[in-house]
Motif scaffolding. Structure first.
Motif, PDB file in Angstrom:
ATOM      1  N   ILE A  55       0.798  -1.236   0.000  1.00 53.25           N
ATOM      2  CA  ILE A  55       0.000   0.000   0.000  1.00 53.25           C
ATOM      3  C   ILE A  55       0.824   1.277   0.000  1.00 53.25           C
ATOM      4  O   ILE A  55       0.271   2.373  -0.005  1.00 53.25           O
ATOM      5  CB  ILE A  55      -0.983   0.032   1.195  1.00 53.25           C
ATOM      6  N   GLY A  56       2.131   1.151   0.031  1.00 55.91           N
ATOM      7  CA  GLY A  56       2.973   2.345   0.067  1.00 55.91           C
ATOM      8  C   GLY A  56       2.771   3.102   1.372  1.00 55.91           C
ATOM      9  O   GLY A  56       2.673   2.506   2.431  1.00 55.91           O
ATOM     10  N   SER A  57       2.658   4.413   1.264  1.00 58.69           N
ATOM     11  CA  SER A  57       2.506   5.265   2.453  1.00 58.69           C
ATOM     12  C   SER A  57       1.054   5.498   2.850  1.00 58.69           C
ATOM     13  O   SER A  57       0.787   6.243   3.781  1.00 58.69           O
ATOM     14  CB  SER A  57       3.185   6.615   2.213  1.00 58.69           C
ATOM     15  N   ASN A  58       0.099   4.873   2.155  1.00 60.26           N
ATOM     16  CA  ASN A  58      -1.313   5.056   2.482  1.00 60.26           C
ATOM     17  C   ASN A  58      -1.606   4.635   3.915  1.00 60.26           C
ATOM     18  O   ASN A  58      -0.840   3.901   4.537  1.00 60.26           O
ATOM     19  CB  ASN A  58      -2.194   4.267   1.515  1.00 60.26           C
ATOM     20  N   LEU A  59      -2.752   5.068   4.422  1.00 58.85           N
ATOM     21  CA  LEU A  59      -3.144   4.826   5.807  1.00 58.85           C
ATOM     22  C   LEU A  59      -3.193   3.338   6.146  1.00 58.85           C
ATOM     23  O   LEU A  59      -3.795   2.545   5.427  1.00 58.85           O
ATOM     24  CB  LEU A  59      -4.508   5.460   6.084  1.00 58.85           C
ATOM     25  N   LEU A  60      -2.561   2.990   7.237  1.00 58.39           N
ATOM     26  CA  LEU A  60      -2.528   1.629   7.752  1.00 58.39           C
ATOM     27  C   LEU A  60      -2.965   1.690   9.211  1.00 58.39           C
ATOM     28  O   LEU A  60      -2.474   2.509   9.974  1.00 58.39           O
ATOM     29  CB  LEU A  60      -1.106   1.069   7.659  1.00 58.39           C
ATOM     30  N   MET A  61      -3.889   0.815   9.593  1.00 65.33           N
ATOM     31  CA  MET A  61      -4.332   0.755  10.983  1.00 65.33           C
ATOM     32  C   MET A  61      -3.456  -0.239  11.727  1.00 65.33           C
ATOM     33  O   MET A  61      -3.224  -1.344  11.248  1.00 65.33           O
ATOM     34  CB  MET A  61      -5.789   0.337  11.073  1.00 65.33           C
ATOM     35  N   THR A  62      -2.963   0.155  12.909  1.00 66.54           N
ATOM     36  CA  THR A  62      -2.100  -0.711  13.706  1.00 66.54           C
ATOM     37  C   THR A  62      -2.590  -0.757  15.154  1.00 66.54           C
ATOM     38  O   THR A  62      -3.343   0.105  15.593  1.00 66.54           O
ATOM     39  CB  THR A  62      -0.644  -0.210  13.698  1.00 66.54           C
ATOM     40  N   VAL A  63      -2.122  -1.763  15.868  1.00 65.17           N
ATOM     41  CA  VAL A  63      -2.373  -1.881  17.299  1.00 65.17           C
ATOM     42  C   VAL A  63      -1.019  -1.832  17.990  1.00 65.17           C
ATOM     43  O   VAL A  63      -0.156  -2.670  17.739  1.00 65.17           O
ATOM     44  CB  VAL A  63      -3.099  -3.199  17.649  1.00 65.17           C
ATOM     45  N   GLY A  64      -0.836  -0.824  18.826  1.00 66.30           N
ATOM     46  CA  GLY A  64       0.408  -0.685  19.581  1.00 66.30           C
ATOM     47  C   GLY A  64       0.185  -1.082  21.029  1.00 66.30           C
ATOM     48  O   GLY A  64      -0.886  -0.863  21.591  1.00 66.30           O
ATOM     49  N   CYS A  65       1.207  -1.695  21.623  1.00 64.59           N
ATOM     50  CA  CYS A  65       1.135  -2.115  23.019  1.00 64.59           C
ATOM     51  C   CYS A  65       2.400  -1.649  23.726  1.00 64.59           C
ATOM     52  O   CYS A  65       3.503  -1.837  23.220  1.00 64.59           O
ATOM     53  CB  CYS A  65       1.035  -3.630  23.125  1.00 64.59           C
TER      54      CYS A  65
ATOM     55  N   MET B 226       1.698  -4.737  17.397  1.00 61.23           N
ATOM     56  CA  MET B 226       1.278  -6.130  17.453  1.00 61.23           C
ATOM     57  C   MET B 226       1.391  -6.761  16.070  1.00 61.23           C
ATOM     58  O   MET B 226       1.009  -6.157  15.074  1.00 61.23           O
ATOM     59  CB  MET B 226      -0.176  -6.209  17.943  1.00 61.23           C
ATOM     60  N   GLU B 227       1.911  -7.982  16.041  1.00 64.70           N
ATOM     61  CA  GLU B 227       1.960  -8.777  14.818  1.00 64.70           C
ATOM     62  C   GLU B 227       0.685  -9.631  14.762  1.00 64.70           C
ATOM     63  O   GLU B 227       0.108  -9.957  15.807  1.00 64.70           O
ATOM     64  CB  GLU B 227       3.189  -9.679  14.818  1.00 64.70           C
ATOM     65  N   PRO B 228       0.223 -10.023  13.566  1.00 67.99           N
ATOM     66  CA  PRO B 228      -0.958 -10.873  13.469  1.00 67.99           C
ATOM     67  C   PRO B 228      -0.812 -12.133  14.319  1.00 67.99           C
ATOM     68  O   PRO B 228       0.240 -12.775  14.322  1.00 67.99           O
ATOM     69  CB  PRO B 228      -1.023 -11.225  11.976  1.00 67.99           C
ATOM     70  N   GLY B 229      -1.866 -12.442  15.077  1.00 66.92           N
ATOM     71  CA  GLY B 229      -1.876 -13.626  15.932  1.00 66.92           C
ATOM     72  C   GLY B 229      -1.343 -13.384  17.327  1.00 66.92           C
ATOM     73  O   GLY B 229      -1.478 -14.244  18.194  1.00 66.92           O
ATOM     74  N   GLY B 230      -0.732 -12.225  17.561  1.00 71.70           N
ATOM     75  CA  GLY B 230      -0.196 -11.919  18.883  1.00 71.70           C
ATOM     76  C   GLY B 230      -1.297 -11.477  19.835  1.00 71.70           C
ATOM     77  O   GLY B 230      -2.409 -11.170  19.419  1.00 71.70           O
ATOM     78  N   THR B 231      -0.960 -11.437  21.115  1.00 75.88           N
ATOM     79  CA  THR B 231      -1.889 -10.899  22.107  1.00 75.88           C
ATOM     80  C   THR B 231      -1.346  -9.565  22.604  1.00 75.88           C
ATOM     81  O   THR B 231      -0.163  -9.254  22.418  1.00 75.88           O
ATOM     82  CB  THR B 231      -2.066 -11.845  23.314  1.00 75.88           C
ATOM     83  N   PHE B 232      -2.196  -8.797  23.255  1.00 72.57           N
ATOM     84  CA  PHE B 232      -1.777  -7.516  23.805  1.00 72.57           C
ATOM     85  C   PHE B 232      -0.622  -7.700  24.784  1.00 72.57           C
ATOM     86  O   PHE B 232       0.398  -7.014  24.703  1.00 72.57           O
ATOM     87  CB  PHE B 232      -2.934  -6.806  24.514  1.00 72.57           C
TER      88      PHE B 232
END
Length: 153
Positions: free
Chosen positions: A11-21, A49-55
């Protein structure tokens, strides 16, 4: 490669949703902060967070990688979302980040100073804080102001 790098190729620099812990590590009324290498600011240890990880796994792993500390007895500090969730990146990458922040006063091992992402780590008193990463100011301010936990924003 990791998830963020894989997605950026698509996606290049387009908006990406992430989960930070991250973890607010407290000792004797002081907060542990790391001086970031990518920007001249300080913040709490943590990461995406990587896919499959927990908080909890993410917070503990990222904190260990960045500080060398093993953290225990984590308590939920706050859940952060909203307009403040758009950090600014110098390379133009756009992100909307939801943050799950934990708190602990229990940790062991020797505090690592310099790492891949940080120049140093240091404990600060609430009234002697350095320049805080703007994306993390609200966590640190809530800690300074002893907000009622857990915080949901």
């Amino acid at each position: 490669m990791n998830y963020i790098q894989d997605m950026r190729q698509l996606i290049g620099s387009n908006l990406l949703m992430t989960v930070g812990c991250g973890i607010i590590i407290e000792q004797d009324g002081q907060i542990l902060l790391q001086h970031r290498k990518d920007r001249d600011v300080w913040g709490i240890p943590g990461g995406v967070m990587e896919p499959g990880g927990t908080f909890l796994e993410t917070a503990v792993r990222e904190t260990y990688e960045e500080t060398g500390l093993r953290t225990e007895n984590l308590q939920l500090f706050g859940l952060y979302s909203g307009e403040e969730g758009y950090p600014e990146y110098q390379n133009g990458d756009q992100v909307y980040s939801v943050q799950i922040i934990f708190h602990t006063q229990e940790f062991s091992a020797e505090l690592m100073q310099e790492g891949d992402e940080s120049h140093e780590h240091r404990f600060f008193k609430p009234d002697e804080l350095p320049k805080i990463n703007s994306h993390q100011e609200r966590f640190v301010n809530d800690w300074v102001n002893k907000a009622s936990l857990p915080i949901v924003k």
